[in-house]
Motif scaffolding. Structure first.
Motif, PDB file in Angstrom:
ATOM      1  N   GLN A 152       0.758  -1.422  -0.010  1.00 17.90           N
ATOM      2  CA  GLN A 152       0.089   0.011  -0.050  1.00 17.90           C
ATOM      3  C   GLN A 152       0.938   1.361   0.026  1.00 17.90           C
ATOM      4  N   GLN A 153       2.161   1.078   0.597  1.00 18.10           N
ATOM      5  CA  GLN A 153       3.290   2.361   0.576  1.00 18.10           C
ATOM      6  C   GLN A 153       3.731   2.699  -0.659  1.00 18.10           C
ATOM      7  N   ARG A 154       3.423   1.546  -1.851  1.00 15.53           N
ATOM      8  CA  ARG A 154       4.268   1.767  -3.138  1.00 15.53           C
ATOM      9  C   ARG A 154       3.592   2.889  -3.904  1.00 15.53           C
ATOM     10  N   LYS A 155       4.349   3.559  -4.659  1.00 13.22           N
ATOM     11  CA  LYS A 155       3.866   4.329  -5.788  1.00 13.22           C
ATOM     12  C   LYS A 155       3.189   3.818  -6.811  1.00 13.22           C
ATOM     13  N   CYS A 156       3.787   2.568  -7.149  1.00 12.58           N
ATOM     14  CA  CYS A 156       2.939   1.876  -8.166  1.00 12.58           C
ATOM     15  C   CYS A 156       3.416   0.485  -7.656  1.00 12.58           C
ATOM     16  N   PRO A 157       2.719  -0.562  -8.340  1.00  9.57           N
ATOM     17  CA  PRO A 157       3.035  -1.977  -8.001  1.00  9.57           C
ATOM     18  C   PRO A 157       4.388  -2.609  -7.926  1.00  9.57           C
ATOM     19  N   GLU A 158       5.032  -2.399  -8.927  1.00 10.62           N
ATOM     20  CA  GLU A 158       6.747  -2.389  -8.946  1.00 10.62           C
ATOM     21  C   GLU A 158       7.715  -1.518  -8.399  1.00 10.62           C
ATOM     22  N   CYS A 159       7.180  -0.150  -7.891  1.00  9.05           N
ATOM     23  CA  CYS A 159       7.812   0.790  -7.459  1.00  9.05           C
ATOM     24  C   CYS A 159       8.712   0.278  -6.068  1.00  9.05           C
ATOM     25  N   GLN A 160       9.973   1.192  -5.769  1.00  7.40           N
ATOM     26  CA  GLN A 160      10.483   0.938  -4.517  1.00  7.40           C
ATOM     27  C   GLN A 160      10.023   2.110  -3.611  1.00  7.40           C
ATOM     28  N   GLU A 161       9.626   3.380  -4.541  1.00  8.54           N
ATOM     29  CA  GLU A 161       9.416   4.530  -3.828  1.00  8.54           C
ATOM     30  C   GLU A 161       8.038   4.358  -3.114  1.00  8.54           C
ATOM     31  N   SER A 162       7.984   5.521  -1.758  1.00  5.96           N
ATOM     32  CA  SER A 162       6.917   5.485  -0.944  1.00  5.96           C
ATOM     33  C   SER A 162       5.990   6.617  -1.460  1.00  5.96           C
ATOM     34  N   ILE A 163       4.589   6.255  -1.445  1.00  9.39           N
ATOM     35  CA  ILE A 163       3.846   7.273  -1.662  1.00  9.39           C
ATOM     36  C   ILE A 163       3.309   8.142  -0.523  1.00  9.39           C
ATOM     37  N   LEU A 164       3.869   7.578   0.848  1.00 11.11           N
ATOM     38  CA  LEU A 164       3.625   8.365   1.806  1.00 11.11           C
ATOM     39  C   LEU A 164       4.480   9.612   1.957  1.00 11.11           C
ATOM     40  N   ASP A 165       3.664  10.889   1.465  1.00  7.72           N
ATOM     41  CA  ASP A 165       4.567  12.054   1.616  1.00  7.72           C
ATOM     42  C   ASP A 165       3.505  13.116   1.483  1.00  7.72           C
ATOM     43  N   GLY A 166       3.331  13.632   2.765  1.00 12.44           N
ATOM     44  CA  GLY A 166       1.964  14.688   2.888  1.00 12.44           C
ATOM     45  C   GLY A 166       1.708  14.719   4.262  1.00 12.44           C
ATOM     46  N   GLU A 167       0.435  15.251   4.399  1.00 13.02           N
ATOM     47  CA  GLU A 167       0.108  15.683   5.733  1.00 13.02           C
ATOM     48  C   GLU A 167      -1.238  14.685   6.190  1.00 13.02           C
ATOM     49  N   PHE A 168      -1.006  14.054   7.428  1.00 13.86           N
ATOM     50  CA  PHE A 168      -2.110  13.223   7.650  1.00 13.86           C
ATOM     51  C   PHE A 168      -2.808  14.071   8.622  1.00 13.86           C
ATOM     52  N   ILE A 169      -4.118  14.254   8.232  1.00 17.63           N
ATOM     53  CA  ILE A 169      -4.788  15.523   9.281  1.00 17.63           C
ATOM     54  C   ILE A 169      -6.054  14.696   9.932  1.00 17.63           C
ATOM     55  N   ILE A 170      -6.006  15.093  11.193  1.00 14.65           N
ATOM     56  CA  ILE A 170      -7.254  14.762  11.911  1.00 14.65           C
ATOM     57  C   ILE A 170      -8.093  16.086  12.487  1.00 14.65           C
ATOM     58  N   LYS A 171      -9.078  16.224  12.104  1.00 17.47           N
ATOM     59  CA  LYS A 171      -9.972  17.383  12.650  1.00 17.47           C
ATOM     60  C   LYS A 171     -11.154  16.908  13.432  1.00 17.47           C
ATOM     61  N   TYR A 172     -11.190  17.599  14.817  1.00 15.31           N
ATOM     62  CA  TYR A 172     -12.451  17.151  15.586  1.00 15.31           C
ATOM     63  C   TYR A 172     -12.716  18.575  16.486  1.00 15.31           C
TER      64      TYR A 172
END
Length: 1017
Positions: free
Chosen positions: A265-285
């Motif tokens: 799930q972290q891969r940018k594409c099925p064969e990629c070694q790069e991570s797509i996790l790059d940004g802000e994970f936001i929780i609002k409440y």
């Protein structure tokens, strides 16, 4: 030798006979030959077999080493676990980040732990664990930490000073050498009181592991005794696949959010070694609010009172916008200001009254009196806003006094309701350069004029402002200061600030508690309460036998005065503690300490010298008691280096006003991924929240982390090294003195410039920062021992032309080598009629000694190191000024000093800025705006007005890299270069093109050489 030769010849005969038999006869005959030799010469044959085995192993090793090496991130250094555990109890957030890294290589590697945390957070713990030993950071008084730092430097040991200030975040960074086949665990803890903003509490977790992580997990637990009214999870990088990795459970008063994506799930594409996790994970409440008195919680002898009433009618507002339109607001700043004002005017409530004042060296009110926000007036004001253009100097004093006078007249003539709120919003991007320029005098004049009747909010646009000046002036007059970051969303930042103060619900709010029941109470009087915000008061319970806590709430609403008295039972303390035990039981006490420190530091800004000392001493005592890294303390982190010495890093808590005061004009250069667009200068190396809120330098509670993996192979002490000479704003700044091998010197001047033979060497610093390189004294001809320090100087860089490339992180940089005093054509724009030439220094470097600016056939401006001259063709007149006093304005041209070393020239809509530098040596530098130069322009810089782009092929920091530029494969160096168009301390990430820009500029360098300063092509 003859014996060795005989043995080798005999062995070769044996090998040859066996191989010959095996190749030409059957294998059985070859075996017979082998046995025959074994019977007659067993020792020789066994030696031969052993030798063949060694050759085979060597061949196998060689073939293995010849295979393509795996990337460091994918192979040698493995972040096998990264966890963020955030627990929020009644708005107080306690966060622990744990990163575990394994060095799977056969040599030592350096691992850098690099995380981002909120500006308003206090670090309370940091540790590193490796080889069964834990190294824990110790919080000390800042002066003591500095003494430890100085002692380390004096001993020749490595020491560092961590400083950083970004937009919403600060960056904590530390590196350590990890032995082969070893592991290291980093653990960072920090705490923060969440601020309610526009009706939300925001938790923003910066996700950037920069590689695939086997065990990646974020856990957030929220416990709110008032009950949770809503909760949402957002993130721009979240795909549908990643959304499936989010688990969210919300009950009446608790919530649990878990984000644990798998490797796939972290891969940018099925064969990629790069991570797509790059940004802000936001929780609002937000929490439920059912009573007008708010919510009072009491645990372990401490109480906290949250006050945010709902369903209150808004109070009419009288607002004067005082807008800087001086020349420094040129380009994107003035455009975004117009956009923001148009949107703000659209949202002004019809009950409100407003006024508009723009200023440069002169003051221009839209109307001389406040007007009601009727549709007709709003439409007329919008037309006025559309005409705002940048020009001239900056007269802050007269502009603010004009706004105060406008409010005073409205009040005296009863043009506004008696129960209404009057505020001034000042927006400026620079220091005062016209009228009264003494900062203390301006502050005194404004305070005397306001007389506590009105409120002043100060917005500083970019980094060309003296933030401390604006902050003190705002705090002295009941408001706050806020920095508006020059970026693509600057207009939105302005709009959001106005939205925060758009709807006042109460004024003169006071929360009173009986003296015999409580003490050490935090701020309890507040000038305003705005819709969507929250007031928080905390303190200690003095009577342990108390059954009820009595509270009186007094405030003024639009309708009448409010007085509310309530008694809160203390019996519920055990219930609350029991319900929230899984979080942490002493959260109210730590919340009280956190809030007390913040408020004492805020009061110290405007306090007298004696009171300031007292406030800081009290804040320091609490900081040390609760192990908080605050602006008064530092955390000393001792990390293992080798068997002989350790390394100490000193982590400071930066402040908004100090982080960038030396980086004026620091526009879009931000944390590592800074973006520069064509609307930014082309360099010629040329509330807390409104009053009544929790002091906070960030709108969100943010967590972030990235672990940078860097290789450092340990070598003998006398190996050559190459120092990184970088500074990334706002990355941490590490001041370091290392044990150095004997350097070679390029010059004999007072600033030592060592050059080293190798890129991969001993004790290679991996901090991307500015290093202070002391002048060493030699006691040995062979080895540089611990240096002694007679002086410490920052090593500077020769200027380079810096060409921004759209939104790419790397600009393109190059320098040229010419003879002494060469005149170079920099910009020739036939459409606007502007030509700019520059004269190099006596060494032929582009440390310019003079610039000429020609505007059609009407004006010629000569800028030298001492004087500025303007020649007007119409009357053949010449006017000259020194660098201390320049001010001229006519229909087509304006010259003004923006600062004592920054000259601004405005020709029609084109703004040219020239900066006078005194180090390294006296020289001139230039900024021109790329947007206003036509695509038909030429010159060393003008040719790039039509744009330039590149494609990255291979990038390695401070090593040869490759890019594709204009269809050519080009070798470049990726490094940090000084942008002298901003300041001598500002760095930008560059791809440096050598050989006089060959492959980047059009044609040969000789085609840009002029014979006269005002020559045109």
């Amino acid at each position: 030798m003859r014996q060795c030769q005989f043995v080798w010849e005999s062995n070769w005969q044996i090998i040859n006979s066996i191989l010959h038999t095996g190749l030409n006869k059957t294998p059985s005959i070859a075996g017979t030959v082998f046995l025959w030799h074994l019977e007659r010469r067993p020792q020789v044959v066994m030696k031969l077999i052993f030798g063949i085995l060694l050759v085979g192993l060597w061949t196998l090793k060689a073939s293995e080493s010849a295979r393509p090496r795996r990337d460091v991130k994918e192979g040698d250094l493995d972040i096998y676990s990264f966890n963020v555990d955030c627990k929020v109890t009644s708005r107080y957030a306690y966060t622990v980040m744990v990163s575990r890294v394994a060095n799977r290589a056969t040599v030592s590697k350096e691992v850098t732990f690099d995380v981002e945390l909120p500006k308003s957070a206090f670090i309370s713990n940091f540790s590193m664990t490796m080889e069964g030993k834990t190294y824990v950071g110790v919080v000390k008084k800042k002066e003591e930490a500095k003494q430890q730092y100085d002692r380390a430097v004096a001993r020749g040991e490595s020491a560092g000073l961590v400083r950083v200030s970004g937009r919403k975040l600060e960056e904590f960074k530390v590196s350590v050498t990890v032995a082969a086949h070893s592991k290291v665990t980093f653990e960072l803890t920090y705490e923060e009181l969440l601020k309610r903003n526009l009706g939300n509490y925001d938790i923003v977790i910066k996700v950037s592991p920069q590689q695939l992580v086997k065990n990646f997990k974020i856990d957030v637990d929220i416990s709110e005794s008032q009950g949770i009214s809503f909760l949402d999870v957002q993130g721009k990088f979240l795909t549908q696949e990643l959304n499936n990795a989010i688990q969210k459970t919300v009950t009446e008063d608790k919530a649990h959010i878990s984000f644990a994506p798998t490797i796939d799930q972290q891969r940018k594409c099925p064969e990629c070694q790069e991570s797509i996790l790059d940004g802000e994970f936001i929780i609002k409440y937000d929490v439920k609010r059912e009573t007008s008195i708010g919510n009072i919680q009491i645990v372990n002898g401490y109480f906290v009172h949250y006050f945010a009433p709902i369903h209150m009618p808004r109070i009419p507002k009288n607002v004067v916008f005082v807008i800087d339109r001086s020349g420094s607001m040129y380009g994107r700043k003035i455009k975004q200001t117009r956009e923001a004002l148009l949107k703000i005017l659209q949202d002004v409530n019809e009950q409100d009254s407003f006024g508009l004042i723009t200023f440069d060296h002169s003051i221009t009110p839209w109307k001389y009196k406040l007007v009601k926000a009727t549709p007709t007036m709003i439409a007329e004001a919008k037309e006025f806003v559309k005409t705002i253009r940048d020009s001239g100097a900056t007269n802050i004093n007269d502009a603010v006094l004009e706004g105060i006078q406008m409010l005073r007249i409205a009040k005296e003539e009863r043009q506004v309701p008696k129960r209404s709120l009057s505020i001034i919003i000042l927006l400026t991007d620079g220091d005062p350069t016209s009228g009264i320029t003494d900062l203390k005098q301006i502050q005194s004049n404004v305070k005397e004029a306001i007389k506590e009747q009105f409120t002043l909010y100060c917005l500083g646009f970019g980094f060309d402002v003296n933030y401390n000046f604006l902050e003190k002036m705002a705090l002295e007059n009941g408001g706050v200061a806020r920095r508006i970051y020059e970026d693509s969303d600057s207009a939105l930042q302005l709009q959001n600030f106005y939205e925060e103060v758009a709807s006042p619900l109460l004024t003169d709010v006071e929360l009173q508690y009986l003296d015999n029941e409580v003490n050490s109470v935090t701020q309890s009087k507040f000038k305003f309460f705005y819709n969507g915000s929250e007031i928080i008061v905390a303190g200690q319970i003095t009577d342990n036998n108390l059954d009820f806590l009595t509270t009186d709430i007094k405030a003024e609403s639009v309708e009448s005065a409010l007085i509310i008295t309530t008694k809160s039972p203390i019996a519920n303390k055990d219930t609350i503690s029991e319900k929230q035990e899984y979080i942490f039981g002493d959260y109210i006490e730590r919340l009280w300490a956190y809030l007390t420190i913040q408020q004492k530091l805020s009061k110290a800004v405007t306090a007298s010298k004696e009171d300031k000392k007292t406030l800081e001493e009290e804040a320091l005592k609490l900081s040390l008691s609760y192990n908080f890294v605050t602006p008064l303390t530092s955390m000393v982190v001792t990390k293992p280096e080798d068997e002989r010495r350790n390394q100490s890093l000193v982590a400071d808590k930066p402040q908004e006003g100090e982080a960038h005061e030396d980086e004026r004009d620091f526009s879009s250069h931000r944390i590592v991924g800074s973006h520069r667009t064509s609307g930014l200068p082309m360099g010629l190396p040329g509330l807390s929240g409104p009053s009544g809120h929790v002091p906070s330098r960030s709108n969100v509670h943010s967590y972030g982390a990235k672990v940078l993996l860097k290789t450092r192979n340990r070598r003998p002490l006398n190996s050559p090294i190459k120092m990184l000479q970088n500074s990334l704003i706002p990355r941490p700044t590490f001041r370091t003195a290392y044990l150095l091998p004997r350097p070679t010197f390029e010059s004999e001047d007072s600033l030592i410039r060592p050059t080293f033979e190798s890129e991969d060497s001993l004790i290679r610093p991996t901090f991307e920062s500015a290093y202070l390189l002391p002048r060493p004294t030699f006691s040995s001809a062979d080895l540089l021992p611990r240096p002694t320090f007679s002086s410490v100087r920052v090593k500077t860089q020769d200027p380079k032309f810096i060409i921004p490339v759209g939104t790419k992180m790397h600009s393109l940089c190059f320098k040229v080598s010419v003879s002494a005093g060469t005149i170079l054509q920099l910009v020739h724009d036939p459409d606007s009629g502007i030509t700019i030439n520059g004269k190099t220094d006596d060494a032929g470097k582009i440390m310019f000694q003079a610039f000429s600016i020609r505007y059609k056939d009407q004006y010629k401006v000569t800028v030298g190191l001492e004087n500025i001259t303007l020649h007007t063709a119409k009357d053949s007149s010449d006017r000259s000024w020194s660098w201390q006093s320049v001010l001229h304005s006519s229909d087509k041209i304006t010259l003004a000093l923006m600062k004592k070393n920054v000259l601004q020239i405005i020709l029609d809509n084109q703004v040219i800025k020239i900066v006078l530098h005194k180090s390294p040596g006296k020289f001139l530098w230039l900024n021109v705006l790329l947007d206003n130069i036509s695509s038909s322009s030429s010159g060393l810089l003008g040719q790039f007005a039509k744009g330039v782009s590149y494609v990255k092929k291979m990038v390695s920091l401070n090593n040869p890299s490759r890019i594709e530029l204009q269809g050519r494969d080009l070798q470049v160096i990726s490094k940090l270069e000084t942008d002298y168009g901003i300041s001598s301390k500002t760095k930008v990430r560059c791809f440096v093109v050598d050989n006089n820009g060959d492959g980047l500029i059009n044609g040969p360098l000789s085609s840009y050489i002029m014979t006269d300063l005002f020559e045109e092509p």
